[in-house]
Design a protein around this motif. Structure first.
Motif, PDB file in Angstrom:
ATOM      1  N   ALA A   1      70.843 -43.160  14.217  1.00 41.87           N
ATOM      2  CA  ALA A   1      71.208 -43.921  13.015  1.00 41.87           C
ATOM      3  C   ALA A   1      71.793 -45.268  13.407  1.00 41.87           C
ATOM      4  N   ARG A   2      72.486 -45.300  14.542  1.00 37.08           N
ATOM      5  CA  ARG A   2      73.120 -46.550  14.947  1.00 37.08           C
ATOM      6  C   ARG A   2      72.147 -47.520  15.610  1.00 37.08           C
ATOM      7  N   TYR A   3      71.270 -47.003  16.481  1.00 31.34           N
ATOM      8  CA  TYR A   3      70.442 -47.901  17.290  1.00 31.34           C
ATOM      9  C   TYR A   3      68.958 -47.927  16.895  1.00 31.34           C
ATOM     10  N   GLY A   4      68.525 -46.970  16.110  1.00 33.21           N
ATOM     11  CA  GLY A   4      67.105 -46.865  15.786  1.00 33.21           C
ATOM     12  C   GLY A   4      66.637 -47.962  14.851  1.00 33.21           C
ATOM     13  N   THR A   5      65.317 -48.135  14.775  1.00 36.06           N
ATOM     14  CA  THR A   5      64.735 -49.130  13.876  1.00 36.06           C
ATOM     15  C   THR A   5      63.893 -48.445  12.798  1.00 36.06           C
ATOM     16  N   MET A   6      64.147 -47.162  12.563  1.00 35.73           N
ATOM     17  CA  MET A   6      63.467 -46.402  11.516  1.00 35.73           C
ATOM     18  C   MET A   6      61.954 -46.364  11.720  1.00 35.73           C
ATOM     19  N   HIS A   7      61.537 -46.333  12.972  1.00 34.04           N
ATOM     20  CA  HIS A   7      60.112 -46.293  13.291  1.00 34.04           C
ATOM     21  C   HIS A   7      59.712 -44.841  13.568  1.00 34.04           C
TER      22      HIS A   7
ATOM     23  N   THR B   1      57.946 -50.659   8.970  1.00 36.74           N
ATOM     24  CA  THR B   1      59.266 -50.106   9.269  1.00 36.74           C
ATOM     25  C   THR B   1      60.225 -50.383   8.124  1.00 36.74           C
ATOM     26  N   GLN B   2      59.687 -50.790   6.970  1.00 39.87           N
ATOM     27  CA  GLN B   2      60.555 -50.929   5.797  1.00 39.87           C
ATOM     28  C   GLN B   2      60.269 -49.775   4.861  1.00 39.87           C
ATOM     29  N   LYS B   3      61.038 -49.679   3.798  1.00 43.89           N
ATOM     30  CA  LYS B   3      60.903 -48.514   2.935  1.00 43.89           C
ATOM     31  C   LYS B   3      60.140 -48.799   1.651  1.00 43.89           C
ATOM     32  N   LEU B   4      59.934 -50.075   1.333  1.00 41.34           N
ATOM     33  CA  LEU B   4      59.201 -50.399   0.114  1.00 41.34           C
ATOM     34  C   LEU B   4      57.709 -50.411   0.374  1.00 41.34           C
ATOM     35  N   HIS B   5      56.957 -49.956  -0.618  1.00 41.17           N
ATOM     36  CA  HIS B   5      55.506 -50.071  -0.692  1.00 41.17           C
ATOM     37  C   HIS B   5      54.768 -49.174   0.277  1.00 41.17           C
ATOM     38  N   ALA B   6      55.059 -49.288   1.551  1.00 41.82           N
ATOM     39  CA  ALA B   6      54.358 -48.493   2.546  1.00 41.82           C
ATOM     40  C   ALA B   6      55.329 -48.255   3.678  1.00 41.82           C
TER      41      ALA B   6
ATOM     42  N   ALA C   1      60.324 -43.717   9.644  1.00 43.28           N
ATOM     43  CA  ALA C   1      58.995 -43.590   9.050  1.00 43.28           C
ATOM     44  C   ALA C   1      58.303 -42.308   9.497  1.00 43.28           C
ATOM     45  N   ALA C   2      58.503 -41.939  10.777  1.00 39.10           N
ATOM     46  CA  ALA C   2      57.822 -40.761  11.326  1.00 39.10           C
ATOM     47  C   ALA C   2      58.818 -39.973  12.169  1.00 39.10           C
ATOM     48  N   VAL C   3      59.006 -38.703  11.821  1.00 38.20           N
ATOM     49  CA  VAL C   3      59.943 -37.869  12.574  1.00 38.20           C
ATOM     50  C   VAL C   3      59.170 -36.668  13.114  1.00 38.20           C
ATOM     51  N   PHE C   4      59.096 -36.598  14.442  1.00 38.10           N
ATOM     52  CA  PHE C   4      58.262 -35.619  15.133  1.00 38.10           C
ATOM     53  C   PHE C   4      59.061 -34.414  15.607  1.00 38.10           C
ATOM     54  N   HIS C   5      58.442 -33.264  15.540  1.00 39.13           N
ATOM     55  CA  HIS C   5      58.943 -32.073  16.217  1.00 39.13           C
ATOM     56  C   HIS C   5      57.893 -31.669  17.248  1.00 39.13           C
ATOM     57  N   ASN C   6      58.302 -31.698  18.508  1.00 37.71           N
ATOM     58  CA  ASN C   6      57.427 -31.247  19.605  1.00 37.71           C
ATOM     59  C   ASN C   6      56.103 -32.001  19.718  1.00 37.71           C
ATOM     60  N   ALA C   7      56.166 -33.328  19.548  1.00 34.17           N
ATOM     61  CA  ALA C   7      54.971 -34.149  19.804  1.00 34.17           C
ATOM     62  C   ALA C   7      55.437 -35.565  20.129  1.00 34.17           C
ATOM     63  N   SER C   8      54.623 -36.272  20.891  1.00 36.59           N
ATOM     64  CA  SER C   8      54.992 -37.610  21.364  1.00 36.59           C
ATOM     65  C   SER C   8      55.045 -38.626  20.223  1.00 36.59           C
ATOM     66  N   THR C   9      56.035 -39.530  20.262  1.00 37.31           N
ATOM     67  CA  THR C   9      56.120 -40.590  19.246  1.00 37.31           C
ATOM     68  C   THR C   9      54.906 -41.513  19.287  1.00 37.31           C
ATOM     69  N   ARG C  10      54.147 -41.478  20.373  1.00 44.12           N
ATOM     70  CA  ARG C  10      52.952 -42.323  20.490  1.00 44.12           C
ATOM     71  C   ARG C  10      51.902 -42.014  19.423  1.00 44.12           C
ATOM     72  N   PHE C  11      52.072 -40.896  18.697  1.00 41.77           N
ATOM     73  CA  PHE C  11      51.080 -40.552  17.660  1.00 41.77           C
ATOM     74  C   PHE C  11      51.275 -41.320  16.357  1.00 41.77           C
TER      75      PHE C  11
END
Lengths: 423, 423
Positions: free
Chosen positions: B340-346, B394-399, B368-378
């Motif tokens: 929450a402190r350092y992330g960019t919500m990606h 990486t914003q919350k409006l529209h898309a 935007a994408a939160v993974f369980h047991n898979a690489s963030t590269r997806f």
């Protein structure tokens, strides 16, 4: 209000920070926890009705001292019935379905990844608005219902009322699981507090301005936080050659005079030449009887001698008043070209019995709501069946037209893997 | 390039105006008309391959003269295989379903009003990007496929290539029903042309920046046109106490080294204390063998003596390189607080065999994408099955997250009445 108000520096950032801090808790609340909070808020407003009326009296007295016009004082005034209506509004919001948590899409990929697109709150919403204290309650209710923290910045003329309202709501929230910090009111009446809000990227996720054109333009021009633009409406009604005369009159009168002060009211009537020759004189007479001043093009003046000449500026003006531009055109295309030039992409209407002309108009006009044979006054969250409305978006990103609860949400992808890596 | 370039004033506004003028025609095209145009564009690129390579050689020569680093020259360079790949990209876009015209919602109201919510193009999209000429083709293809006119402003280092590409595409479009004016390239290499684009409300409906953090921040800070923010990614992988060690190693290595230069690569590895004690030394060794420099917290340094001390600034840095921060935490909550402190919500990932910890993480992390047991590269439009990607929001409006074709559309309400007026 005679109390001295002391503003310590950093009110805006501090309160936005508190709201941001509460956003995570809020996003995890269940629907019934949020509804319980809304009902507690509603009850509290009614219980503290007298205190609210007294706080409001301070605003009204200050307004009278400052020579505020009576129409604005009326919008500012709270009485028992308005307070009960605000409470009832919160109860209605509690009854609405909660969009948060809805699964919008499920994707199963060949590599075994299972992807769900879930509705989540936007986070922290900033609302900048003018005098009406009921917006304070309404905006708070809509934002909290959708799991968003909210930072409100109302007009300084309603400051005592807003402070009383938020005080009452905070007290109500303290007895629920919803953190009172989720609801913040900026009290600094200086314009600089608005300017500061507009730049709070990272603390605010979106700003929604609610009010007149100058308030909205200030937000659009100066915000670095994403904005949902609402409100401005230069709406047109086009009476085609094949419009039913009785329907044309009913719809165009309704669009203008049923409530001229609102954004979905008509400002310009476009009339096909052949319809105008036969029906415009009597239609103009109906507008005159309803107290509407007509401003017309040259051809209109030939048919309606008492109308005054419309200028280019008139066509670009949102009167919100008993004034109407009238322009005669030769085709649906010409009507559409006028709308493309002067419209604000809010609500536009064609009245015609010709399905082809209607389809051409509804396809070609670039606006949030394009009507065939119905009044533009229907562009409204309640009329669309949304049960609530945070405003009418006139931009194309995120939400367009009346915004119900889903417009106050974003999405998140949850991806479920079993060790997948990218090759 | 040695030709003198003459810029007449008003290039930006004039070209945006031409694009706006073409938008109505474009919005009315059928899917097959749009696809035919895309295929004609693809064919033309291949036919004019030689001319393109020559124009590109001018950019490369100028770049070498200016001492451009070879990694950037590589991104700028076009050869036959890259030109064929660009053409193939257009053909792929032609094969994708067209979202425009889709009916998203139907509302039938008690008063008889029939309301349809229809997908429509956004209108005119501005794209601001850097050196890679393939973005010119890709962005043009995605925008035109969705019925949008597009104003491109690429990096000045690719100007000769971009001008050649757009010239070829214009020639191709001239033989189709798609108006060439729908595709505009801003040639003015001065920063002022970007500044001007950012303020073209009314001519541009949205601006999408594609590029590095400073390009994106300039757009976000200065645009009055709505922006879709893309790109910045400080992505984390959290190895929980109950992570499978082999999976933890495979996923975290993949997230870091499979392609370190991209936004969905991992920048910080968070490791539960109990997992770290047993597995971090060998995991660190694997990173070292892959050429990754580790920057660690104090506890990490105790387990991995060759790592260097991480600073607060390191945790807030998107390296896009073979550098990784490592931090040991005591719980999922602590990992979430770091994010929450350092992330960019990606994109964020938890590796764990514990379903409860996974659910807590996927619910509580705001990204935007939160993974369980898979690489963030997806986190990628192609990996999600969208068949295309205009960027990762990486914003919350529209898309939010990977943006496929629907992210380039808006909506319109068509309302069908039979004379309804509002009471």
């Amino acid at each position: 209000m005679n109390k001295a108000i002391v503003y310590t520096g950093g009110e805006v950032a501090a309160k936005a920070g508190l709201a941001r801090g509460a956003a995570g808790t809020l996003a995890a609340l269940t629907t019934s926890e949020k509804n319980d909070a809304l009902l507690a808020m509603a009850d509290a407003l009614v219980v503290h009705e007298q205190a609210l009326i007294e706080a409001n009296a301070e605003d009204l007295a200050r307004g009278r001292e400052n020579g505020t016009p009576s129409s604005l004082l009326d919008r500012l005034a709270l009485d028992s019935s308005r307070i009960h209506a605000m409470a009832e509004g919160l109860r209605q919001i509690a009854l609405l379905p909660d969009p948060v948590g809805d699964t919008l899409e499920v994707l199963d990929r060949p590599n075994g990844l299972h992807i769900e697109k879930i509705r989540v709150p936007l986070g922290v919403i900033g609302i900048i608005y003018e005098a009406r204290p009921n917006v304070t309650v309404d905006a708070a209710g809509l934002c909290l219902k959708t799991g968003n923290a909210v930072v409100l910045r109302g007009g300084s003329s309603a400051l005592s009322s807003n402070r009383a309202i938020v005080g009452i709501l905070h007290e109500a929230l303290a007895a629920t699981v919803m953190p009172p910090a989720a609801l913040q009111l900026i009290e600094d009446p200086n314009r600089s507090s608005v300017d500061e809000m507009l730049k709070l990227n990272g603390l605010l996720d979106v700003i929604i301005p609610r009010g007149g054109a100058s308030l909205i333009q200030n937000v659009v021009q100066n915000a670095t936080v994403p904005v949902i633009e609402t409100g401005a409406g230069i709406c047109h009604t086009y009476l085609d050659a094949q419009a039913d005369p009785a329907m044309a009159e009913a719809i165009s009168l309704n669009a203008k005079v049923q409530r001229p002060s609102v954004c979905n009211a008509m400002e310009t009537l476009l009339v096909h030449r052949s319809f105008a020759r036969e029906h415009l004189p009597s239609l103009a007479e109906s507008f005159r009887r309803s107290g509407v001043e007509l401003r017309g093009c040259e051809e209109t003046l030939a048919l309606v001698p008492w109308a005054v000449q419309a200028t280019d500026k008139d066509y670009a003006t949102e009167y919100n008043d008993y004034i109407l531009n009238v322009r005669i055109v030769g085709s649906t295309e010409e009507a559409m070209a006028h709308i493309a030039r002067y419209g604000t992409m809010h609500s536009e209407c064609i009245v015609t019995g010709n399905a082809e002309e209607a389809a051409k108009f509804q396809q070609g006009v670039d606006a949030a709501a394009v009507f065939h044979n119905a009044s533009t006054r229907f562009t409204d969250g309640f009329e669309f069946g949304f049960g609530a409305e945070i405003g009418i978006s006139t931009q194309k990103l995120h939400a367009r037209g009346p915004m119900g609860l889903p417009a106050l949400t974003s999405t998140k992808y949850k991806i479920y893997g079993t060790g997948q890596i990218r090759g």
